[in-house]
Write an enzyme that holds these catalytic residues in place. Structure first.
Site, PDB file in Angstrom:
ATOM      1  N   HIS A 132     -13.193   6.890   6.879  1.00  0.00           N
ATOM      2  CA  HIS A 132     -12.212   5.805   6.904  1.00  0.00           C
ATOM      3  C   HIS A 132     -12.196   5.148   8.281  1.00  0.00           C
ATOM      4  O   HIS A 132     -12.224   5.842   9.305  1.00  0.00           O
ATOM      5  CB  HIS A 132     -10.806   6.327   6.605  1.00  0.00           C
ATOM      6  CG  HIS A 132     -10.617   6.773   5.188  1.00  0.00           C
ATOM      7  ND1 HIS A 132     -10.172   5.943   4.195  1.00  0.00           N
ATOM      8  CD2 HIS A 132     -10.855   7.975   4.596  1.00  0.00           C
ATOM      9  CE1 HIS A 132     -10.130   6.611   3.055  1.00  0.00           C
ATOM     10  NE2 HIS A 132     -10.539   7.843   3.276  1.00  0.00           N
ATOM     11  N   ASN A 146      -5.355  10.487  -4.545  1.00  0.00           N
ATOM     12  CA  ASN A 146      -4.602  10.037  -5.711  1.00  0.00           C
ATOM     13  C   ASN A 146      -5.144  10.676  -6.986  1.00  0.00           C
ATOM     14  O   ASN A 146      -4.383  11.086  -7.864  1.00  0.00           O
ATOM     15  CB  ASN A 146      -4.658   8.509  -5.820  1.00  0.00           C
ATOM     16  CG  ASN A 146      -3.797   7.831  -4.777  1.00  0.00           C
ATOM     17  OD1 ASN A 146      -2.714   8.307  -4.451  1.00  0.00           O
ATOM     18  ND2 ASN A 146      -4.269   6.729  -4.237  1.00  0.00           N
ATOM     19  N   GLY A 161      -7.031   7.374   2.187  1.00  0.00           N
ATOM     20  CA  GLY A 161      -6.791   6.266   3.112  1.00  0.00           C
ATOM     21  C   GLY A 161      -5.398   6.318   3.719  1.00  0.00           C
ATOM     22  O   GLY A 161      -5.209   6.020   4.904  1.00  0.00           O
ATOM     23  N   ASN A 191     -14.707   3.448   3.973  1.00  0.00           N
ATOM     24  CA  ASN A 191     -13.452   2.905   3.458  1.00  0.00           C
ATOM     25  C   ASN A 191     -12.721   2.225   4.614  1.00  0.00           C
ATOM     26  O   ASN A 191     -12.703   2.756   5.739  1.00  0.00           O
ATOM     27  CB  ASN A 191     -12.572   4.021   2.891  1.00  0.00           C
ATOM     28  CG  ASN A 191     -13.255   4.791   1.782  1.00  0.00           C
ATOM     29  OD1 ASN A 191     -13.362   4.318   0.664  1.00  0.00           O
ATOM     30  ND2 ASN A 191     -13.742   5.992   2.100  1.00  0.00           N
ATOM     31  N   CYS A 224      -4.894   4.261  -1.910  1.00  0.00           N
ATOM     32  CA  CYS A 224      -5.943   5.246  -1.636  1.00  0.00           C
ATOM     33  C   CYS A 224      -5.290   6.427  -0.942  1.00  0.00           C
ATOM     34  O   CYS A 224      -4.709   6.269   0.142  1.00  0.00           O
ATOM     35  CB  CYS A 224      -7.042   4.642  -0.766  1.00  0.00           C
ATOM     36  SG  CYS A 224      -8.316   5.819  -0.270  1.00  0.00           S
ATOM     37  N   GLU A 271     -11.810  -0.027  -0.613  1.00  0.00           N
ATOM     38  CA  GLU A 271     -12.449   1.260  -0.860  1.00  0.00           C
ATOM     39  C   GLU A 271     -13.955   1.118  -0.994  1.00  0.00           C
ATOM     40  O   GLU A 271     -14.450   0.217  -1.679  1.00  0.00           O
ATOM     41  CB  GLU A 271     -11.889   1.906  -2.133  1.00  0.00           C
ATOM     42  CG  GLU A 271     -10.530   2.547  -1.926  1.00  0.00           C
ATOM     43  CD  GLU A 271     -10.233   3.611  -2.974  1.00  0.00           C
ATOM     44  OE1 GLU A 271     -11.029   4.565  -3.108  1.00  0.00           O
ATOM     45  OE2 GLU A 271      -9.211   3.484  -3.651  1.00  0.00           O
ATOM     46  N   CYS A 290     -10.733  12.201  -3.443  1.00  0.00           N
ATOM     47  CA  CYS A 290      -9.711  11.180  -3.683  1.00  0.00           C
ATOM     48  C   CYS A 290      -8.369  11.867  -3.815  1.00  0.00           C
ATOM     49  O   CYS A 290      -8.177  12.693  -4.712  1.00  0.00           O
ATOM     50  CB  CYS A 290     -10.036  10.375  -4.937  1.00  0.00           C
ATOM     51  SG  CYS A 290      -8.774   9.153  -5.348  1.00  0.00           S
TER      52      CYS A 290
END
Length: 278
Positions: free
Chosen positions: A163, A81, A224, A194, A221, A212, A79
């Site tokens: 993704h 973030n 993303g 995702n 995301c 997500e 991830c």
């Protein structure tokens, strides 16, 4: 014997909010179950998932490790973030004085570059390494994306996690909850996926909304946003550096032509801290 009280920190990157626990001080025996219970907004803390900060494996050469669990209890590979938030967490809490941090994740060691101002982290840039298009381990190319082509132009990009980026003409007309859930479980994605729905809003600006895997609609995301920028550059829609505007804020993505690495930059913020019993 009484229950151990666990100290947690709630943080977010562009609205993508997670619960952070330093497992060197507060080990969690069942993080899958904890993620499900604590992420619930009405009966728990409320979040997109649970992030565990820990010691890295000896062979990784990293400074710290990250494990991330979605709100449904499933474990994610990476991830962006959360990685940025970990950089701020470690530095602002005095757990490191490094402004370049190596973070071990399930998708490899990521490099966090901290921008520090007045002894606090202002923003973090993450080297997300190289993207992979049509990754056979996460995408069944023979099955294809025919179902998603009814909505827009789909592009599969792996940023360590899968993704599917779908470019549409009018983002406001898309039923994110219905289509996102359906596409997450599409047979083309053996590990689920995702989903990003994207509209170009300027020469180097993209507006994206995210479904997500394991969490549903989220405010942002990081991986993303990276997948969105890579897909747009691949299709010639945007240059290799662009702004991706998500529900919770704007992230800057640069796909370096020389190294092939994707760099994710953006803010990270504390929300609140507290204690909870497992």
């Amino acid at each position: 014997m009484g229950y151990q009280t666990i100290h947690f920190t709630k943080m977010h990157g562009a609205g993508n909010d997670y619960i952070y626990v330093d497992t060197t001080r507060y080990p969690i025996a069942d993080p899958c179950e904890a993620a499900k219970r604590w992420s619930a907004y009405h009966t728990g803390i409320g979040s997109d998932g649970l992030v565990l900060i820990g010691k890295p494996s000896i062979m990784s050469g990293a400074d710290f490790s990250m494990r991330i669990f979605n709100a449904d209890g499933s474990e994610a590979m990476m991830c962006g973030n959360a990685s940025r938030c970990i950089g701020k967490y470690l530095y602002d809490k005095g757990l490191t004085d490094k402004e370049t941090i190596k973070l071990e994740t399930l998708s490899g060691v990521k490099i966090l570059q901290l921008e520090v101002e007045d002894r606090k982290v202002k923003s973090v840039t993450v080297d997300m390494l190289e993207p992979r298009l049509h990754d056979a381990s996460q995408y069944d190319e023979q099955t294809g994306l025919a179902e998603m082509e009814q909505t827009g132009r789909p592009v599969f990009v792996s940023m360590g996690n899968p993704h599917c980026v779908i470019f549409v003409d009018n983002l406001d007309s898309i039923d994110i909850a219905r289509l996102g859930c359906a596409y997450e479980h599409n047979k083309a994605f053996p590990q689920r996926c995702n989903i990003e729905f994207v509209q170009q809003t300027g020469p180097d600006t993209l507006r994206a909304r995210v479904w997500e895997r394991g969490s549903g609609i989220t405010m942002a995301c990081g991986t993303g946003a990276c997948a969105t920028a890579v897909a747009a550059a691949t299709l010639g829609i945007c240059p290799r550096q662009c702004q991706v505007v998500m529900d919770g804020g704007t992230l800057t993505i640069r796909w370096d032509e020389e190294t092939g690495h994707v760099f994710l930059s953006g803010p990270a913020a504390f929300a609140f801290e507290g204690e909870i019993r497992p």
